[in-house]
Design an enzyme around this catalytic site. Structure first.
Site, PDB file in Angstrom:
ATOM      1  N   CYS A  95     -26.376 -14.946 -31.739  1.00  0.00           N
ATOM      2  CA  CYS A  95     -27.615 -14.580 -31.049  1.00  0.00           C
ATOM      3  C   CYS A  95     -28.820 -15.055 -31.848  1.00  0.00           C
ATOM      4  O   CYS A  95     -28.985 -14.692 -33.027  1.00  0.00           O
ATOM      5  CB  CYS A  95     -27.670 -13.071 -30.857  1.00  0.00           C
ATOM      6  SG  CYS A  95     -29.161 -12.522 -30.004  1.00  0.00           S
ATOM      7  N   PRO A  96     -29.696 -15.869 -31.257  1.00  0.00           N
ATOM      8  CA  PRO A  96     -30.863 -16.336 -32.014  1.00  0.00           C
ATOM      9  C   PRO A  96     -31.923 -15.259 -32.191  1.00  0.00           C
ATOM     10  O   PRO A  96     -32.709 -15.326 -33.142  1.00  0.00           O
ATOM     11  CB  PRO A  96     -31.391 -17.497 -31.154  1.00  0.00           C
ATOM     12  CG  PRO A  96     -30.956 -17.173 -29.771  1.00  0.00           C
ATOM     13  CD  PRO A  96     -29.644 -16.462 -29.910  1.00  0.00           C
TER      14      PRO A  96
END
Length: 461
Positions: A130-131
Protein backbone atom coordinates in the site's frame (compact mmCIF):
# COMPACT_ATOMS: atom_id res chain seq x y z
CA UNK A 1 8.34 2.57 -5.20
CA UNK A 2 11.34 4.11 -3.45
CA UNK A 3 11.60 5.25 0.13
CA UNK A 4 11.37 8.92 -0.79
CA UNK A 5 8.20 8.46 -2.83
CA UNK A 6 6.65 6.37 -0.05
CA UNK A 7 7.41 9.06 2.51
CA UNK A 8 5.87 11.67 0.25
CA UNK A 9 2.67 9.61 0.10
CA UNK A 10 2.62 9.30 3.89
CA UNK A 11 3.30 13.03 4.29
CA UNK A 12 0.52 13.93 1.90
CA UNK A 13 -1.94 11.62 3.65
CA UNK A 14 -1.05 12.97 7.08
CA UNK A 15 -1.36 16.57 5.85
CA UNK A 16 -4.77 15.84 4.31
CA UNK A 17 -6.01 14.26 7.56
CA UNK A 18 -4.78 17.21 9.63
CA UNK A 19 -6.31 19.75 7.24
CA UNK A 20 -9.74 18.07 7.30
CA UNK A 21 -9.52 17.61 11.10
CA UNK A 22 -8.28 20.99 12.34
CA UNK A 23 -9.06 23.64 9.71
CA UNK A 24 -12.84 23.57 10.31
CA UNK A 25 -12.34 23.82 14.07
CA UNK A 26 -10.09 26.87 13.76
CA UNK A 27 -11.68 28.76 10.87
CA UNK A 28 -15.33 27.65 10.96
CA UNK A 29 -16.51 26.31 14.33
CA UNK A 30 -14.46 28.58 16.59
CA UNK A 31 -15.70 31.84 14.95
CA UNK A 32 -19.24 30.42 14.89
CA UNK A 33 -19.20 30.12 18.72
CA UNK A 34 -17.86 33.65 19.11
CA UNK A 35 -14.32 32.53 19.83
CA UNK A 36 -15.27 31.72 23.43
CA UNK A 37 -14.81 28.44 25.24
CA UNK A 38 -18.10 26.93 26.33
CA UNK A 39 -19.55 23.62 27.41
CA UNK A 40 -21.53 23.36 24.18
CA UNK A 41 -18.36 23.90 22.12
CA UNK A 42 -16.46 21.27 24.11
CA UNK A 43 -19.36 18.85 23.72
CA UNK A 44 -19.24 19.35 19.96
CA UNK A 45 -15.48 19.16 19.40
CA UNK A 46 -14.36 16.62 22.01
CA UNK A 47 -15.81 13.50 20.28
CA UNK A 48 -14.46 14.70 16.95
CA UNK A 49 -10.94 15.15 18.32
CA UNK A 50 -11.07 11.73 19.99
CA UNK A 51 -11.96 10.16 16.65
CA UNK A 52 -9.14 12.04 14.94
CA UNK A 53 -6.66 11.02 17.65
CA UNK A 54 -7.49 7.31 17.42
CA UNK A 55 -7.46 7.59 13.62
CA UNK A 56 -3.93 9.02 13.60
CA UNK A 57 -2.74 6.46 16.15
CA UNK A 58 -3.99 3.53 14.05
CA UNK A 59 -2.49 5.08 10.92
CA UNK A 60 0.87 5.35 12.67
CA UNK A 61 0.70 1.73 13.86
CA UNK A 62 -0.27 0.53 10.40
CA UNK A 63 2.72 2.33 8.86
CA UNK A 64 5.38 1.26 11.38
CA UNK A 65 4.23 -2.26 12.37
CA UNK A 66 5.94 -5.14 10.62
CA UNK A 67 3.21 -7.05 8.76
CA UNK A 68 4.96 -10.32 9.48
CA UNK A 69 7.87 -12.16 7.92
CA UNK A 70 8.85 -15.79 7.56
CA UNK A 71 11.41 -16.90 10.16
CA UNK A 72 14.75 -18.01 8.81
CA UNK A 73 14.88 -21.74 8.19
CA UNK A 74 11.13 -22.23 8.56
CA UNK A 75 9.75 -25.48 7.08
CA UNK A 76 6.18 -26.76 6.94
CA UNK A 77 5.14 -29.54 9.27
CA UNK A 78 4.30 -32.34 6.85
CA UNK A 79 3.06 -34.52 9.74
CA UNK A 80 0.37 -32.03 10.75
CA UNK A 81 -3.16 -33.41 10.68
CA UNK A 82 -4.45 -30.19 9.11
CA UNK A 83 -2.08 -30.64 6.19
CA UNK A 84 -0.08 -27.93 4.47
CA UNK A 85 -0.35 -25.87 1.32
CA UNK A 86 1.20 -27.44 -1.76
CA UNK A 87 2.01 -26.41 -5.31
CA UNK A 88 -0.48 -27.30 -8.00
CA UNK A 89 2.09 -28.93 -10.26
CA UNK A 90 4.54 -30.71 -7.98
CA UNK A 91 2.13 -31.31 -5.06
CA UNK A 92 5.03 -30.44 -2.78
CA UNK A 93 5.30 -27.66 -0.15
CA UNK A 94 5.17 -24.13 -1.51
CA UNK A 95 8.70 -22.88 -2.16
CA UNK A 96 9.87 -19.46 -3.35
CA UNK A 97 12.84 -19.57 -5.71
CA UNK A 98 13.46 -15.85 -5.23
CA UNK A 99 13.88 -16.07 -1.45
CA UNK A 100 15.10 -19.70 -1.53
CA UNK A 101 12.73 -20.50 1.35
CA UNK A 102 9.45 -22.27 1.99
CA UNK A 103 6.22 -20.26 1.91
CA UNK A 104 3.73 -20.50 4.80
CA UNK A 105 0.00 -20.63 4.10
CA UNK A 106 -1.49 -17.40 2.67
CA UNK A 107 1.96 -15.80 2.43
CA UNK A 108 3.07 -14.06 -0.74
CA UNK A 109 6.22 -12.37 -1.98
CA UNK A 110 6.31 -8.57 -2.07
CA UNK A 111 8.53 -7.20 -4.80
CA UNK A 112 8.85 -3.86 -3.03
CA UNK A 113 9.92 -5.28 0.35
CA UNK A 114 11.75 -8.19 -1.38
CA UNK A 115 10.49 -10.70 1.15
CA UNK A 116 7.45 -12.76 2.03
CA UNK A 117 4.59 -11.19 3.96
CA UNK A 118 2.35 -13.29 6.21
CA UNK A 119 -1.32 -13.26 5.18
CA UNK A 120 -0.47 -10.79 2.44
CA UNK A 121 -3.40 -8.46 1.79
CA UNK A 122 -3.34 -6.23 -1.24
CA UNK A 123 -5.04 -3.01 -0.20
CA UNK A 124 -6.06 -2.25 -3.77
CA UNK A 125 -5.96 -3.91 -7.18
CA UNK A 126 -2.19 -3.55 -7.37
CA UNK A 127 0.79 -5.86 -7.25
CA UNK A 128 2.73 -4.00 -4.57
CA UNK A 129 2.24 -2.89 -1.00
CA UNK A 130 0.00 0.00 0.00
CA UNK A 131 1.55 3.34 -1.00
CA UNK A 132 -0.63 5.35 1.41
CA UNK A 133 0.99 3.73 4.45
CA UNK A 134 4.34 2.97 2.76
CA UNK A 135 4.14 -0.56 4.09
CA UNK A 136 2.70 -3.95 3.30
CA UNK A 137 -0.58 -4.85 4.94
CA UNK A 138 -0.30 -8.30 6.42
CA UNK A 139 -1.05 -10.42 9.44
CA UNK A 140 0.15 -8.14 12.24
CA UNK A 141 -0.98 -4.73 10.94
CA UNK A 142 -4.20 -5.59 9.12
CA UNK A 143 -6.21 -4.94 12.31
CA UNK A 144 -4.72 -1.43 12.52
CA UNK A 145 -5.53 -0.89 8.86
CA UNK A 146 -9.18 -1.90 9.32
CA UNK A 147 -9.52 0.34 12.38
CA UNK A 148 -7.94 3.19 10.47
CA UNK A 149 -10.54 2.86 7.69
CA UNK A 150 -13.33 2.61 10.26
CA UNK A 151 -12.27 5.78 12.07
CA UNK A 152 -11.79 7.65 8.79
CA UNK A 153 -15.42 6.90 7.95
CA UNK A 154 -16.62 8.00 11.40
CA UNK A 155 -14.47 11.14 11.53
CA UNK A 156 -15.42 12.25 8.00
CA UNK A 157 -19.10 11.67 8.69
CA UNK A 158 -18.86 13.69 11.92
CA UNK A 159 -16.94 16.40 10.07
CA UNK A 160 -19.53 16.60 7.29
CA UNK A 161 -22.39 16.82 9.79
CA UNK A 162 -20.60 19.50 11.82
CA UNK A 163 -19.81 21.76 8.85
CA UNK A 164 -23.23 21.17 7.29
CA UNK A 165 -24.86 22.26 10.55
CA UNK A 166 -22.89 25.50 10.41
CA UNK A 167 -24.06 26.16 6.83
CA UNK A 168 -27.65 25.29 7.77
CA UNK A 169 -27.56 27.72 10.71
CA UNK A 170 -26.21 30.49 8.47
CA UNK A 171 -28.95 29.98 5.88
CA UNK A 172 -31.67 29.59 8.53
CA UNK A 173 -31.00 32.91 10.24
CA UNK A 174 -29.50 34.75 7.23
CA UNK A 175 -26.21 35.33 9.00
CA UNK A 176 -23.31 36.96 7.25
CA UNK A 177 -20.38 34.57 6.81
CA UNK A 178 -16.89 36.02 6.68
CA UNK A 179 -14.92 35.43 3.50
CA UNK A 180 -12.24 33.39 5.28
CA UNK A 181 -14.85 31.19 6.89
CA UNK A 182 -16.65 30.71 3.57
CA UNK A 183 -13.44 29.73 1.81
CA UNK A 184 -12.63 27.08 4.41
CA UNK A 185 -16.18 25.75 4.32
CA UNK A 186 -15.85 25.21 0.59
CA UNK A 187 -12.39 23.64 0.94
CA UNK A 188 -13.55 21.28 3.67
CA UNK A 189 -16.50 20.12 1.61
CA UNK A 190 -14.24 19.70 -1.43
CA UNK A 191 -11.83 17.48 0.51
CA UNK A 192 -14.10 15.69 2.97
CA UNK A 193 -16.78 14.46 0.56
CA UNK A 194 -14.38 12.75 -1.94
CA UNK A 195 -12.46 11.14 0.93
CA UNK A 196 -15.68 9.93 2.53
CA UNK A 197 -16.94 8.43 -0.73
CA UNK A 198 -13.63 6.81 -1.76
CA UNK A 199 -12.60 5.52 1.66
CA UNK A 200 -16.17 4.50 2.42
CA UNK A 201 -16.38 2.26 -0.64
CA UNK A 202 -12.92 0.91 0.13
CA UNK A 203 -13.95 0.25 3.73
CA UNK A 204 -17.04 -1.68 2.69
CA UNK A 205 -14.86 -4.04 0.65
CA UNK A 206 -12.43 -4.66 3.52
CA UNK A 207 -15.25 -5.08 6.04
CA UNK A 208 -16.69 -7.74 3.73
CA UNK A 209 -13.25 -9.38 3.41
CA UNK A 210 -12.86 -9.27 7.21
CA UNK A 211 -16.22 -10.95 7.75
CA UNK A 212 -15.22 -13.74 5.35
CA UNK A 213 -11.59 -14.00 6.55
CA UNK A 214 -10.46 -13.32 3.00
CA UNK A 215 -7.48 -11.45 1.60
CA UNK A 216 -7.67 -9.52 -1.65
CA UNK A 217 -5.84 -12.27 -3.54
CA UNK A 218 -8.16 -14.90 -2.09
CA UNK A 219 -11.12 -12.72 -3.05
CA UNK A 220 -10.02 -12.88 -6.67
CA UNK A 221 -9.69 -16.65 -6.34
CA UNK A 222 -13.20 -16.90 -4.88
CA UNK A 223 -14.56 -14.94 -7.84
CA UNK A 224 -12.93 -17.39 -10.27
CA UNK A 225 -14.31 -20.36 -8.33
CA UNK A 226 -17.78 -18.81 -8.33
CA UNK A 227 -17.55 -18.42 -12.10
CA UNK A 228 -16.60 -22.09 -12.52
CA UNK A 229 -19.48 -23.15 -10.28
CA UNK A 230 -21.91 -20.92 -12.17
CA UNK A 231 -20.83 -22.47 -15.48
CA UNK A 232 -21.28 -25.96 -14.06
CA UNK A 233 -17.63 -26.96 -14.41
CA UNK A 234 -17.09 -27.83 -10.73
CA UNK A 235 -19.17 -28.37 -7.63
CA UNK A 236 -19.40 -25.68 -4.99
CA UNK A 237 -16.40 -25.80 -2.64
CA UNK A 238 -16.30 -24.13 0.75
CA UNK A 239 -13.57 -21.58 1.37
CA UNK A 240 -11.19 -23.34 3.82
CA UNK A 241 -10.54 -20.30 6.06
CA UNK A 242 -14.14 -19.15 6.56
CA UNK A 243 -14.86 -19.86 10.24
CA UNK A 244 -18.02 -17.80 10.57
CA UNK A 245 -18.41 -14.02 10.87
CA UNK A 246 -17.65 -13.73 14.58
CA UNK A 247 -14.65 -16.06 14.55
CA UNK A 248 -13.34 -14.42 11.38
CA UNK A 249 -13.38 -11.01 13.04
CA UNK A 250 -11.83 -12.42 16.21
CA UNK A 251 -8.94 -13.88 14.20
CA UNK A 252 -7.93 -10.32 13.23
CA UNK A 253 -9.23 -7.93 15.92
CA UNK A 254 -8.96 -10.20 18.95
CA UNK A 255 -11.30 -12.36 20.99
CA UNK A 256 -12.76 -9.54 23.12
CA UNK A 257 -15.42 -7.57 21.19
CA UNK A 258 -15.03 -4.64 23.58
CA UNK A 259 -11.48 -4.13 22.32
CA UNK A 260 -12.17 -4.47 18.60
CA UNK A 261 -12.04 -0.68 18.17
CA UNK A 262 -8.91 -0.34 20.32
CA UNK A 263 -5.40 -0.98 18.89
CA UNK A 264 -4.45 -4.53 19.86
CA UNK A 265 -2.02 -7.16 18.64
CA UNK A 266 -3.38 -9.63 16.11
CA UNK A 267 -3.57 -13.12 17.67
CA UNK A 268 -1.58 -15.98 16.23
CA UNK A 269 1.82 -16.28 14.60
CA UNK A 270 0.71 -15.97 10.98
CA UNK A 271 2.43 -19.25 10.09
CA UNK A 272 -0.64 -21.45 10.57
CA UNK A 273 -4.37 -20.77 10.34
CA UNK A 274 -7.37 -22.64 11.60
CA UNK A 275 -9.39 -24.36 8.90
CA UNK A 276 -13.14 -24.54 8.65
CA UNK A 277 -14.87 -27.70 9.74
CA UNK A 278 -16.70 -29.75 7.14
CA UNK A 279 -16.28 -32.55 4.64
CA UNK A 280 -15.14 -30.22 1.89
CA UNK A 281 -12.78 -28.01 3.87
CA UNK A 282 -9.90 -30.44 4.26
CA UNK A 283 -7.94 -32.30 1.66
CA UNK A 284 -9.15 -30.08 -1.19
CA UNK A 285 -6.70 -27.91 -3.08
CA UNK A 286 -7.59 -24.23 -3.04
CA UNK A 287 -8.28 -22.69 -5.44
CA UNK A 288 -9.70 -25.62 -7.44
CA UNK A 289 -8.52 -25.89 -11.02
CA UNK A 290 -10.64 -25.63 -14.11
CA UNK A 291 -11.14 -29.26 -15.27
CA UNK A 292 -11.47 -28.14 -18.89
CA UNK A 293 -8.15 -26.34 -18.85
CA UNK A 294 -5.31 -28.37 -20.32
CA UNK A 295 -2.20 -28.32 -18.18
CA UNK A 296 0.75 -28.21 -20.56
CA UNK A 297 3.28 -28.64 -17.74
CA UNK A 298 3.16 -32.19 -16.37
CA UNK A 299 3.69 -32.86 -12.71
CA UNK A 300 7.17 -33.98 -11.85
CA UNK A 301 7.34 -37.64 -10.89
CA UNK A 302 10.37 -38.72 -8.82
CA UNK A 303 9.97 -42.27 -10.17
CA UNK A 304 9.91 -41.13 -13.80
CA UNK A 305 12.56 -42.71 -16.03
CA UNK A 306 13.27 -41.57 -19.53
CA UNK A 307 12.79 -44.28 -22.17
CA UNK A 308 14.35 -43.84 -25.56
CA UNK A 309 11.58 -43.76 -28.19
CA UNK A 310 11.47 -46.19 -31.10
CA UNK A 311 11.92 -43.37 -33.59
CA UNK A 312 15.06 -41.28 -33.00
CA UNK A 313 13.59 -38.26 -34.81
CA UNK A 314 10.54 -37.71 -32.62
CA UNK A 315 9.83 -35.94 -29.35
CA UNK A 316 10.38 -37.80 -26.07
CA UNK A 317 6.68 -38.54 -25.57
CA UNK A 318 6.45 -40.26 -28.96
CA UNK A 319 4.81 -37.37 -30.77
CA UNK A 320 6.30 -34.56 -32.81
CA UNK A 321 7.99 -31.68 -31.09
CA UNK A 322 5.24 -29.09 -30.48
CA UNK A 323 7.73 -26.23 -30.64
CA UNK A 324 8.68 -27.04 -34.22
CA UNK A 325 5.79 -25.42 -36.03
CA UNK A 326 5.58 -23.74 -39.44
CA UNK A 327 6.25 -20.03 -39.57
CA UNK A 328 3.42 -17.56 -39.23
CA UNK A 329 1.93 -16.25 -42.47
CA UNK A 330 2.77 -12.67 -41.56
CA UNK A 331 6.37 -13.61 -40.78
CA UNK A 332 6.91 -15.81 -43.83
CA UNK A 333 8.21 -13.03 -46.15
CA UNK A 334 10.86 -12.08 -43.61
CA UNK A 335 11.73 -15.77 -43.21
CA UNK A 336 12.14 -16.11 -46.97
CA UNK A 337 14.50 -13.15 -47.02
CA UNK A 338 16.58 -14.73 -44.25
CA UNK A 339 16.70 -17.99 -46.18
CA UNK A 340 17.79 -16.20 -49.33
CA UNK A 341 20.59 -14.47 -47.47
CA UNK A 342 21.63 -17.76 -45.86
CA UNK A 343 21.60 -19.52 -49.25
CA UNK A 344 23.74 -16.76 -50.73
CA UNK A 345 26.44 -17.32 -48.13
CA UNK A 346 27.18 -20.88 -49.20
CA UNK A 347 25.82 -24.40 -49.71
CA UNK A 348 24.27 -26.26 -46.84
CA UNK A 349 22.94 -29.75 -46.66
CA UNK A 350 19.21 -30.23 -46.25
CA UNK A 351 19.95 -32.97 -43.72
CA UNK A 352 21.50 -32.53 -40.29
CA UNK A 353 25.11 -33.74 -39.78
CA UNK A 354 23.98 -36.61 -37.54
CA UNK A 355 21.64 -38.02 -40.20
CA UNK A 356 22.91 -41.27 -41.84
CA UNK A 357 22.34 -39.86 -45.32
CA UNK A 358 24.23 -36.63 -44.69
CA UNK A 359 26.89 -35.98 -47.33
CA UNK A 360 28.89 -32.80 -47.15
CA UNK A 361 30.06 -33.07 -50.79
CA UNK A 362 26.48 -33.10 -52.04
CA UNK A 363 25.35 -30.22 -49.84
CA UNK A 364 22.83 -27.87 -51.37
CA UNK A 365 21.34 -24.53 -50.28
CA UNK A 366 19.42 -24.95 -47.04
CA UNK A 367 15.65 -25.07 -47.30
CA UNK A 368 15.37 -24.08 -50.95
CA UNK A 369 12.49 -21.67 -51.39
CA UNK A 370 11.34 -23.42 -54.57
CA UNK A 371 10.53 -26.60 -52.69
CA UNK A 372 9.05 -24.96 -49.62
CA UNK A 373 5.38 -25.61 -49.22
CA UNK A 374 2.82 -23.18 -47.96
CA UNK A 375 2.81 -24.83 -44.53
CA UNK A 376 6.51 -24.27 -43.91
CA UNK A 377 7.47 -27.92 -44.67
CA UNK A 378 9.64 -29.38 -47.40
CA UNK A 379 10.53 -32.76 -48.86
CA UNK A 380 13.78 -34.62 -48.33
CA UNK A 381 15.58 -35.36 -51.66
CA UNK A 382 16.79 -38.76 -52.83
CA UNK A 383 19.57 -40.33 -50.81
CA UNK A 384 23.10 -40.93 -52.08
CA UNK A 385 22.17 -44.34 -53.56
CA UNK A 386 19.40 -42.91 -55.72
CA UNK A 387 16.65 -44.50 -53.68
CA UNK A 388 13.53 -42.48 -53.23
CA UNK A 389 12.91 -41.78 -49.55
CA UNK A 390 9.28 -40.89 -50.21
CA UNK A 391 7.45 -37.76 -49.24
CA UNK A 392 9.11 -37.44 -45.87
CA UNK A 393 8.00 -34.22 -44.22
CA UNK A 394 10.58 -32.05 -42.50
CA UNK A 395 9.72 -29.43 -39.91
CA UNK A 396 12.07 -26.80 -38.65
CA UNK A 397 11.78 -24.12 -36.00
CA UNK A 398 13.59 -22.20 -33.31
CA UNK A 399 14.58 -25.39 -31.48
CA UNK A 400 16.04 -27.45 -34.28
CA UNK A 401 15.23 -29.81 -37.12
CA UNK A 402 12.88 -32.77 -37.17
CA UNK A 403 11.91 -35.58 -39.58
CA UNK A 404 8.65 -37.44 -39.19
CA UNK A 405 8.29 -41.19 -38.67
CA UNK A 406 11.44 -42.93 -39.94
CA UNK A 407 11.93 -46.57 -39.00
CA UNK A 408 14.82 -46.95 -36.57
CA UNK A 409 15.97 -50.31 -37.92
CA UNK A 410 15.84 -49.01 -41.47
CA UNK A 411 17.97 -46.00 -40.55
CA UNK A 412 20.54 -48.25 -38.82
CA UNK A 413 20.64 -50.71 -41.75
CA UNK A 414 21.18 -47.95 -44.28
CA UNK A 415 23.82 -46.39 -42.05
CA UNK A 416 25.78 -49.67 -41.89
CA UNK A 417 25.42 -50.33 -45.60
CA UNK A 418 26.53 -46.83 -46.45
CA UNK A 419 29.71 -47.25 -44.41
CA UNK A 420 30.55 -50.76 -45.62
CA UNK A 421 30.11 -49.89 -49.29
CA UNK A 422 32.74 -47.19 -49.11
CA UNK A 423 35.81 -48.46 -51.05
CA UNK A 424 38.85 -49.10 -48.87
CA UNK A 425 36.98 -48.65 -45.58
CA UNK A 426 36.27 -52.28 -44.70
CA UNK A 427 37.41 -55.70 -45.97
CA UNK A 428 34.20 -57.58 -46.48
CA UNK A 429 34.16 -61.36 -46.03
CA UNK A 430 32.02 -63.15 -48.60
CA UNK A 431 31.73 -66.89 -47.76
CA UNK A 432 31.98 -69.43 -50.53
CA UNK A 433 28.74 -71.13 -51.49
CA UNK A 434 28.27 -74.43 -49.72
CA UNK A 435 28.03 -77.66 -51.68
CA UNK A 436 24.81 -79.57 -51.93
CA UNK A 437 26.14 -82.28 -49.61
CA UNK A 438 26.90 -79.67 -46.95
CA UNK A 439 23.47 -78.21 -47.29
CA UNK A 440 21.86 -81.63 -47.12
CA UNK A 441 24.02 -82.71 -44.19
CA UNK A 442 23.43 -79.43 -42.45
CA UNK A 443 19.73 -79.57 -43.05
CA UNK A 444 19.58 -83.25 -42.01
CA UNK A 445 20.68 -82.69 -38.48
CA UNK A 446 21.43 -79.22 -37.17
CA UNK A 447 22.11 -80.52 -33.67
CA UNK A 448 25.48 -82.07 -34.71
CA UNK A 449 28.39 -79.85 -33.64
CA UNK A 450 30.39 -78.14 -36.32
CA UNK A 451 33.59 -80.11 -35.49
CA UNK A 452 31.83 -83.43 -36.00
CA UNK A 453 30.34 -82.18 -39.27
CA UNK A 454 33.86 -81.31 -40.49
CA UNK A 455 35.14 -84.81 -39.55
CA UNK A 456 32.23 -86.44 -41.34
CA UNK A 457 32.89 -84.31 -44.40
CA UNK A 458 36.61 -85.25 -44.42
CA UNK A 459 35.86 -88.96 -44.07
CA UNK A 460 33.30 -88.75 -46.85
CA UNK A 461 35.79 -87.15 -49.23
Amino acid sequence: MGRLVGRLFVGFTSSLICFIAYSPQIFVIWPWYGRELSVELITLLLPFNLLVGVLLWNYYLCAVTDPGRVPAGWKPDVQDNDGYEVKKLTRGPRFCRTCEAYKPPRAHHCRQCKRHVLRYRLTAHTDHHCPWVNNCVGHFNYGHFVRFLFYVDLACSYHFAMVARRVYAATQYWEDIASTELIFIILNFATCIPVLVAVGAFSLYHFWALSGNTTTIEGWEKDKVATLVRHGKIHEIKFPYNLGIRRNICSVLGDNPLLWCWPTVTPGTGLKYQLAEGDDSRGVAWPPEDPTKINTLPESDPNYKFVLPDNPWTFQNGSLNPHLEPSNTRRRPSSQRRLQSAAAQGPYSSLPPYHPDYDESQAEPAYALSSESSSGEEEVPDDEFGRRMGRVRVRRGSEGYEVKSVDREEVLRRFVEGRTHEPGRYQRYVPEPSSESEVEDGDADESIPLAQQVEQWRSAT
